[in-house]
Motif scaffolding. Structure first.
Motif: not given
Length: 787
Positions: A632-660
Motif C-alpha cells: 500500500a502507498d502511504n503517500g510519503v514519497a509523493r508528498t515530499m516530491q510535491r513539497m520540493d517541487l513547490t519550494a523550487k517553483v516559489l524560488r523562481l517566482a521571487q526576485p533574484g535578491a530573495y532567492q538566497k
C-alpha cells in the motif's frame, strides 16, 4: 507607577501635566483606571479631572479624535438648581501634554459620583427601594425625557453613543438629570474622518446588525433602537421589549436571537409566536406611546424608527406635571398611571399575588395525596403491623430454623416490613393517574409562568461557518505560538484548523489518480507565468465556480508572487489553506509571501516549519491506489516530491535578491519542523469552566419568595472551547436568569482532551443564590460520548 501598570512614566500622583502647553497642573489622587486610560483628581482645578491615555495606545489617533470632540462639542451646558451645579456630560475641555510636549490625554468636568446612580437601579422596584430611589412612573418618565434630550444634542453634532445601555448611564438622584461618562468611547465625527466606537452590547443591538455586525455610517440607527429599548424598560418595570413567553420551540431563547427575528411581543398587534410577560403594563400605555414603540421595533425600522428628538418631545409632555397626562393612583398613593388608563403597577401587583397563591395551591396538591396513600408505611420507631401467623407459617418455618413455636425472629420481621413497604410503593405508583400527574405539572408550570419564573436556556448564535478570514487568523496565531514556544497552543490550533478542513466538502471527486494528475499540471514549472489576462480570467472563473479549489487559488498566489505583489499573493495562498488546511504546499506559499513582503523573517521560517509538519502528518492524502500484490502507498514519497517541487517553483517566482534568503528560510524551517514533530500530545483533561472567571454577581430580586435556592446548570462546550448551550433544570426569576446569561457569556471554557484529541464535553455547574447574590460552583462533569 511603571509603564507595566499602564501609566506613562512621570505622569502619576504628584506629577505635572500641561494644558494646551501653557498652564501646568499637579496630578492628584488616582480615581480609576480602565482599558483606555487613568483618571486623576486635580487639586489646582477642583471642578475638573484629567484622563491620561495608556502609553501603548495610538496617541496620534486619540489626539485627532480629541480635537474633533473639542471642535464639535454638544450643546449640553451644566444645569444649576438651588445653587447646585449638575454636569450632564463629561465632555473633554482641553488637551493635556506631558513635560516633553507629548500628547497625554485631556481634562473634563468632575461629576459627583456619590450623588448619582446607575439607570439600571431604578428599573426594578425592589432594587430601587433598596437604593433609596423613586419607584413611581413620573420620575421614570422624567429620566426617559432627559435621556432622549441628551442623546438628541449628541446627534445634532453627529456623535453617537453606540454602546447605549442602562449600566453605562447615570443620573442625579435628586434632580433626575442624566450624567454621561466615558464620552471618548463614543463614535465621534471629525473632519472627513469618523472615529468609530469600539464596543456594543448584543441585548441592545438593532436587528439589522445582529447577523453581520454594524457597518460604518449606521450608528444613528443603532442609537435610536437602543434608546427605544431603554425607554420601554423604564416605563414597563424593567421588562425588555423582546422578552416574553415563547409559543413554540422555534422561538429563539436568547434576547439577541429574538431581536434578530423581530420577536417583539408588546405591539398593538400581538405577535404570533411570543406572548408578553404576565407582569407587563404595556396594555395600559396611551395609544401614541404604543405607536412610537411599534415604530421603533417594526420589522422594517430604518425609515420609521423615531429619533431622539421625537422621544424627547413626546415624553416631556407626560413628564410635566402641568400637562395633566399623569395621575396618582386612587388605590396606592405610591403609584402613578397615565390619565384615562388603569394603573399598571396595581395590575402587576395582582398578577404577582395570584402567582404566589397558585404556587401555594400547587404545593398543597402535591402534598395531599401521597401522605394518605402511604399512611400504612411503618414509621421509624413504630412497632411493625401484626400479621396473622397462619398466612406466613410455611414461609417463616423455613427462614427461622431453631425458633421454638414457629415465631418470626427480628430478622424475619425486617424482611416482612420491607416487603410491605415495597408493596405499598408499587401500589401507590400503580394507582396514581397519569392525568393527575399531568394536571399537577401543568398547574405548577402555570404557577411558575404567572409568577414570572422562566427556565434558563441559552444557545449562542450559530457561527456562519469556517470562513477564509478565520483561516487567516488561525495561520497568524499559529505562527505567533511557534515564536513563543507555546507547544500546547500550536497543537490545539492545528487540530482545530485541520478539523475545520475535514468538515468542509471536498472540491474534488471521482478518481484520485486524475486528481493527482491535475495537481501535477497546476503545480509544474511551466505554470509560473507573469500576468496573462486569459489565464487569469480562466482561474477566476474556476474560483468563482468553486472557491475551495485550493490548487487554482495557489496558482493565483504564485502568479501574484511573480509580479512582486506579496499581499495579494498571501490572500490567495490563505484561501488555499482555508480550502484544504492539510495541504502543506499552500503553507509554503504563505511563507514565500511573508518573506517577499519583508518585516519579520521569523514568520516565514515558522510557516515553512508548519508546512512541513502538516505535509508529514497528512501525507496519506497524496497516496495513490496500489496495484494488486503491491504494498500500500502511504503517500510519503509523493508528498515530499510535491513539497520540493513547490519550494523550487516559489524560488523562481521571487526576485533574484530573495532567492538566497528563501534557501536559508527553507533550511531553518526544516530544522524547526523536526522540533515541532517532537511536540508532546495534549494532556488529557475534563471539560470545564476556568474557575477564576466564575465570580459572584449581584442581581435585582423581584420576589423575595424566590430569592434563595439552588439550581443546576448544564453547559455544552465544543472542542474549540466555545459554549454551544447553557440550560438550567429549574425555573428562576427573570433577573436571576439575566445575571446567569451575563455570567455564562463572560466565563472562559476549557474543552475536554482525551488521548491527546480535543473533544466536546458537557459540564454541570451548581448555581446558588441568596438575597440578590448568585455564586457558582463546579458540580463535576456530565457524561460525554467517550466518558
Amino acid at each position: 507607577m511603571s509603564r507595566k501598570q499602564g501609566v506613562t512614566p512621570g505622569l502619576s500622583p504628584g506629577g505635572k501635566i500641561w494644558l494646551d502647553k501653557v498652564r501646568s497642573l499637579i496630578l492628584g489622587k488616582l480615581v480609576k483606571s480602565g482599558g483606555a486610560g487613568s483618571v486623576y483628581l486635580l487639586p489646582g482645578a477642583p471642578a475638573q479631572v484629567a484622563k491620561l491615555y495608556h502609553p501603548h495606545l495610538d496617541r496620534a489617533a486619540n489626539r485627532r479624535k480629541l480635537e474633533a470632540m473639542l471642535e464639535l462639542s454638544p450643546e449640553l451646558p451644566d444645569q444649576v438648581e438651588n445653587g447646585k451645579r449638575y454636569v450632564q456630560i463629561a465632555w473633554p475641555q482641553a488637551a493635556v501634554f506631558d513635560g516633553q510636549g507629548g500628547f497625554a490625554g485631556f481634562v473634563m468636568p468632575l461629576l459627583d459620583m456619590a450623588q448619582t446612580a446607575e439607570l439600571e437601579q431604578i428599573m426594578q422596584e425592589r432594587q430601587a427601594r433598596a437604593a433609596g430611589l423613586p419607584t413611581g412612573l413620573g420620575p421614570k418618565l422624567t429620566l426617559a425625557a432627559n435621556l432622549a434630550a441628551v442623546l438628541d444634542a449628541l446627534h445634532q453634532q453627529q456623535h453617537y453613543v453606540v454602546d447605549l445601555k442602562p449600566v453605562n448611564l447615570r443620573f442625579y438622584r435628586d434632580s433626575l438629570y442624566i450624567a454621561m461618562l466615558d464620552c471618548d468611547g463614543f463614535s465621534i465625527q471629525g473632519h472627513a474622518e469618523r472615529f468609530p466606537a469600539e464596543q456594543f452590547t448584543a441585548d441592545y443591538l438593532a436587528p439589522e446588525f445582529q447577523r453581520k455586525g454594524m457597518p460604518a455610517g449606521t450608528e444613528m440607527a443603532q442609537d435610536r433602537f437602543a434608546l427605544a429599548v431603554i425607554i420601554f424598560q423604564l416605563l414597563n418595570f424593567g421588562i425588555h421589549p423582546y422578552s416574553g413567553r415563547p409559543g413554540n420551540a422555534q422561538v429563539a431563547t436568547d434576547i439577541p436571537g429574538r431581536i434578530r427575528d423581530g420577536c417583539y411581543a408588546y405591539g398593538v398587534k400581538r405577535h404570533k409566536q411570543l406572548a408578553p410577560n404576565a407582569t407587563s403594563g404595556h396594555a395600559l400605555m396611551p395609544p401614541e406611546l404604543r405607536a412610537m414603540f411599534d415604530r421603533a421595533f417594526s420589522q422594517s425600522p430604518k425609515p420609521q424608527r423615531p429619533a431622539a428628538a421625537d422621544w424627547a418631545q413626546l415624553l416631556r409632555g407626560y413628564a410635566q406635571r402641568s400637562g395633566g397626562k399623569l395621575t396618582v393612583c386612587a388605590v396606592n398613593a405610591e403609584h402613578q398611571h397615565f390619565a384615562g388608563h388603569g394603573c399598571a403597577a396595581c395590575a402587576r401587583d395582582k398578577v404577582i399575588g395570584a402567582a404566589a397563591q397558585a404556587s401555594v395551591q400547587a404545593q398543597q396538591m402535591q402534598l395531599q395525596q401521597p401522605p394518605q396513600r402511604s399512611a400504612r408505611r411503618t414509621a421509624p420507631g413504630q412497632a411493625p403491623v401484626a400479621i396473622p401467623a397462619a398466612n406466613w407459617a410455611g414461609n417463616a418455618a423455613g427462614n427461622v430454623a431453631g425458633n421454638a413455636g414457629g415465631g418470626i425472629t427480628g430478622k424475619g420481621w425486617a424482611v416482612v416490613v420491607l416487603l410491605i413497604v415495597l408493596f405499598l410503593i408499587g401500589f401507590t405508583a400503580w394507582t396514581s393517574s397519569s392525568d393527575e400527574v399531568k394536571d399537577k405539572a401543568n398547574l405548577q408550570a402555570q404557577a411558575d409562568q404567572a409568577a414570572g419564573l422562566e427556565v434558563f436556556r441559552w444557545r449562542p448564535r450559530k457561527a456562519a461557518g469556517f470562513q477564509p478570514s478565520d483561516a487567516r487568523k488561525a495561520v497568524r496565531s499559529l505562527s505567533q505560538a511557534v515564536s513563543k514556544g507555546d507547544d500546547d497552543a500550536v497543537t490545539r490550533g492545528l487540530q482545530l484548523l485541520y478539523r475545520a478542513g475535514e468538515e468542509k466538502q471536498s472540491g474534488y471527486g471521482g478518481d484520485r489518480t486524475q486528481a493527482q494528475l491535475r495537481a501535477s499540471l497546476l503545480e509544474g514549472l511551466g505554470w509560473v507565468p507573469g500576468y496573462e489576462p486569459a489565464l487569469v480570467a480562466s482561474y477566476l472563473d474556476l474560483l468563482q465556480a468553486n472557491p475551495r479549489d485550493h490548487l487554482v487559488a495557489a496558482a493565483m498566489g504564485r502568479m501574484h508572487l511573480s509580479l512582486n505583489e506579496p499581499q495579494a499573493a498571501r490572500q490567495y495562498f490563505e484561501q488555499a489553506v482555508w480550502a484544504r488546511p492539510t495541504d502543506g504546499t499552500a503553507w509554503l506559499g504563505i511563507a514565500a509571501a511573508a518573506q517577499l513582503r519583508g518585516g519579520d523573517e521569523r514568520d516565514a521560517v515558522n510557516l515553512v516549519a508548519l508546512a512541513r509538519l502538516t505535509a508529514y502528518r497528512y501525507a496519506v492524502q497524496n497516496a495513490l491506489p496500489a496495484d494488486p500484490g503491491e504494498p500500500a502507498d502511504n503517500g510519503v514519497a509523493r508528498t515530499m516530491q510535491r513539497m520540493d517541487l513547490t519550494a523550487k517553483v516559489l524560488r523562481l517566482a521571487q526576485p533574484g535578491a530573495y532567492q538566497k534568503r528563501w534557501d536559508k528560510t527553507l533550511a531553518d524551517g526544516a530544522l524547526l519542523a523536526q522540533k515541532l514533530q517532537a511536540m508532546p500530545p495534549l494532556r488529557d483533561q475534563v471539560g470545564g469552566v476556568q474557575r477564576e472567571t466564575m465570580t459572584t454577581v449581584d442581581y435585582g430580586v423581584l420576589d423575595a419568595k424566590h430569592a434563595t435556592g439552588e439550581n443546576r446548570l448544564i453547559l455544552s462546550i465544543a472542542a474549540d472551547g466555545s459554549l454551544t448551550l447553557a440550560a438550567a433544570e429549574l425555573p428562576m426569576e427573570p433577573m436571576l436568569n439575566k445575571a446567569l446569561l451575563d455570567s455564562v457569556k463572560r466565563w472562559t471554557y476549557l474543552p475536554a482532551v482525551q488521548h491527546g484529541q480535543l473533544m466536546d464535553a458537557k459540564v454541570v455547574v451548581l448555581v446558588r443564590y441568596r438575597d440578590g447574590r448568585v455564586s457558582f460552583v463546579p458540580g463535576g462533569v456530565a457524561v460525554t460520548a467517550e466518558n
